[in-house]
Write a protein that holds these residues in place. Structure first.
Motif, PDB file in Angstrom:
ATOM      1  N   ILE A   1      -2.230  10.157   4.449  1.00 49.65           N
ATOM      2  CA  ILE A   1      -2.813  10.554   5.734  1.00 49.65           C
ATOM      3  C   ILE A   1      -1.896  10.126   6.881  1.00 49.65           C
ATOM      4  O   ILE A   1      -1.641  10.876   7.815  1.00 49.65           O
ATOM      5  CB  ILE A   1      -4.230   9.943   5.900  1.00 49.65           C
ATOM      6  N   LEU A   2      -1.348   8.915   6.753  1.00 49.53           N
ATOM      7  CA  LEU A   2      -0.440   8.372   7.771  1.00 49.53           C
ATOM      8  C   LEU A   2       0.772   9.282   7.962  1.00 49.53           C
ATOM      9  O   LEU A   2       1.282   9.447   9.064  1.00 49.53           O
ATOM     10  CB  LEU A   2       0.007   6.972   7.334  1.00 49.53           C
ATOM     11  N   HIS A   3       1.222   9.876   6.861  1.00 43.43           N
ATOM     12  CA  HIS A   3       2.380  10.768   6.932  1.00 43.43           C
ATOM     13  C   HIS A   3       1.980  12.210   7.198  1.00 43.43           C
ATOM     14  O   HIS A   3       2.802  13.120   7.084  1.00 43.43           O
ATOM     15  CB  HIS A   3       3.191  10.689   5.632  1.00 43.43           C
ATOM     16  N   GLY A   4       0.684  12.405   7.507  1.00 45.40           N
ATOM     17  CA  GLY A   4       0.213  13.751   7.821  1.00 45.40           C
ATOM     18  C   GLY A   4       0.081  14.660   6.617  1.00 45.40           C
ATOM     19  O   GLY A   4       0.042  15.878   6.756  1.00 45.40           O
ATOM     20  N   GLU A   5       0.019  14.066   5.418  1.00 49.05           N
ATOM     21  CA  GLU A   5      -0.125  14.897   4.221  1.00 49.05           C
ATOM     22  C   GLU A   5      -1.585  14.966   3.800  1.00 49.05           C
ATOM     23  O   GLU A   5      -2.411  14.149   4.217  1.00 49.05           O
ATOM     24  CB  GLU A   5       0.716  14.325   3.066  1.00 49.05           C
TER      25      GLU A   5
END
Lengths: 222, 249
Positions: B45-49
């Motif tokens: 989530i942090l990496h936008g995945e």
């Protein structure tokens, strides 16, 4: 009723169990009969002839034999058809395999399907070889002792027979125990006994049948 | 712990899926397997995945929501549910394969989540008893012999997670269905529907497209609740009995 039984996976398994047990019973009788080959051509050929006159005078010549043949063909067909249909269903129920592979189940369990196919092909060859003599060069009707010795004097006769009998042992080992479960005869207290009976049956049948080609190869039977 | 995860990613039921590789670091051996996946998802989530979708609910090993085939084993290497599996069962630096339950009756919805409603329909077909509603009946009104109560309880332990189907090479639901049938058929409360229960539940099981039993024993080995393989034998016995009885009517 018959329709609902045949449509159900459990019903087809029941058909497999019952037909399998019929064939197993026949195999035990067949194996014991085969062992007469160790007592000479006279006794073996006499036994083979007696198989045609069983039940006389109530039964006509060969009636009993044909009755047994009809029951056996019905059992083989019922066993094979339900196995084919159940296998098709099983493959459909698990179309995608796991990426991570690991060994599953025992060898006897994993080889039930292909082992069954091998046994089916063997039965066809076996009948053409020693009953009708179609694929048996120099086949002499009414002289089973000589015919058996002929078959096991060829390398391919020995290879086909011994491979099939090993497949039979594996098939019976898992099949007998499974049939007991399918018919609801298994229980926790009876499990060890059932597994032992399956192992002993498998071993005795394989050893008893293979004794004949080994006897011919070693010259005990000639 | 530092781990390499190979996870089945599938956008939706119609999309093609594939294994994707992820690295996770800072995993404590005391974490549960699901907490390890939570850690991975937070990073994703942090990496936008898109985070990895997986089923879970009670995380106490009693609800049957969690699933996952871990390194080829349903619920992983220990005999428990995935939520009760801890990372101490793995070594630092391990590569772990994570896949969804595989069976045509359990279609993948997304990533590691499969549709197990086929089980609900098997239950609806007969996994219940007919009882008047209202206050709980007097406990001694219906005596149950102790061995029967034990037998029923052993089968009642089934949480319906579907590990048996996932482990079965034939994608069969025999162990699940047999656990439910044995649980109710042995009790006096289940007696009125004894025959229809087994016939209807087995028919529904077939209807859902589950495979047949070849008695490989994989289901009972995978079962986190230890439902025995003999449970299937019991179901076969009940089915044959019911078939005979119904045909006489």
């Amino acid at each position: 009723m018959a329709r609902t039984v045949w449509d159900s996976t459990l019903g087809k398994k029941t058909v497999m169990a019952v037909s399998g047990l019929i064939m197993l019973l026949y195999l035990v009788v067949h194996m014991i009969g085969n062992l007469k080959i160790f007592f000479g051509a006279g006794e073996f050929d006499h036994y083979a002839h007696w198989l045609r006159t069983v039940g006389e005078p109530f039964m006509h010549y060969e009636w009993t034999l044909w009755l047994v043949r009809i029951v056996l063909v019905a059992a083989v067909v019922a066993h094979a058809v339900s196995a084919y249909q159940l296998s098709r269903r099983d493959i459909r129920a698990r179309p995608s395999k796991y990426v991570h592979k690991r060994p599953r189940a025992s060898y006897a369990t994993r080889t039930m399907r292909w082992g069954g196919v091998i046994l089916g092909l063997f039965i066809v060859w076996h009948i053409l070889d020693l009953t009708t003599g179609t694929v048996h060069p120099g086949f002499r009707p009414g002289h089973p002792y000589q015919n058996v010795v002929d078959t096991f004097s060829t390398w391919y006769g020995n290879v086909i027979y011994i491979v099939a009998m090993l497949a039979l042992g594996l098939h019976v080992r898992h099949g007998f125990w499974s049939a007991a479960q399918t018919l609801g005869a298994g229980s926790r207290t009876r499990d060890r006994a059932l597994k032992t009976v399956a192992d002993v049956l498998a071993l005795l049948l394989t050893a008893g049948f293979i004794a004949v080609p080994v006897g011919v190869m070693t010259g005990v039977v000639s | 712990m530092k781990l390499t995860l190979r996870v089945w990613r599938q956008k939706n039921a119609d999309a093609d899926g594939a294994m994707s590789t992820y690295e996770v670091d800072g995993i404590s051996p005391d974490m549960s397997f699901l907490e390890m996946l939570d850690t991975l998802n937070e990073e994703l989530i942090l990496h936008g995945e898109d985070p990895v979708a997986f089923d879970h609910d009670c995380r106490e090993g009693i609800c049957g929501a969690c699933s996952l085939v871990i390194n080829g084993d349903a619920h992983g290497p220990e005999r428990t549910t995935t939520c009760q599996l801890h990372m101490r069962s793995f070594e630092d630096g391990d590569t772990i394969d994570i896949e969804p339950w595989r069976a045509s009756a359990f279609p993948v919805i997304k990533d590691l989540v499969v549709d197990r409603s086929a089980f609900d329909r098997i239950i609806q077909a007969g996994g219940y008893i007919t009882a008047p509603t209202g206050a709980a009946p007097e406990a001694h009104a219906t005596p149950v012999p102790k061995p029967d109560a034990d037998f029923a309880f052993e089968h009642a332990e089934c949480i319906g997670c579907g590990a048996c189907v996932a482990a079965c090479p034939n994608g069969a639901a025999m162990l699940f269905t047999s656990a439910k049938i044995n649980h109710l058929n042995v009790l006096p409360q289940g007696a009125p529907e004894r025959e229809t229960r087994v016939l209807d539940m087995v028919a529904q099981m077939d209807e859902e497209g589950f495979g047949g039993c070849t008695l490989t024993g994989e289901c009972a080995t995978a079962c986190p609740k230890g439902i025995p393989l003999m449970s299937i034998t019991g179901m076969n016995k009940e089915w044959l009995r019911a078939t005979r009885k119904v045909s006489k009517r």
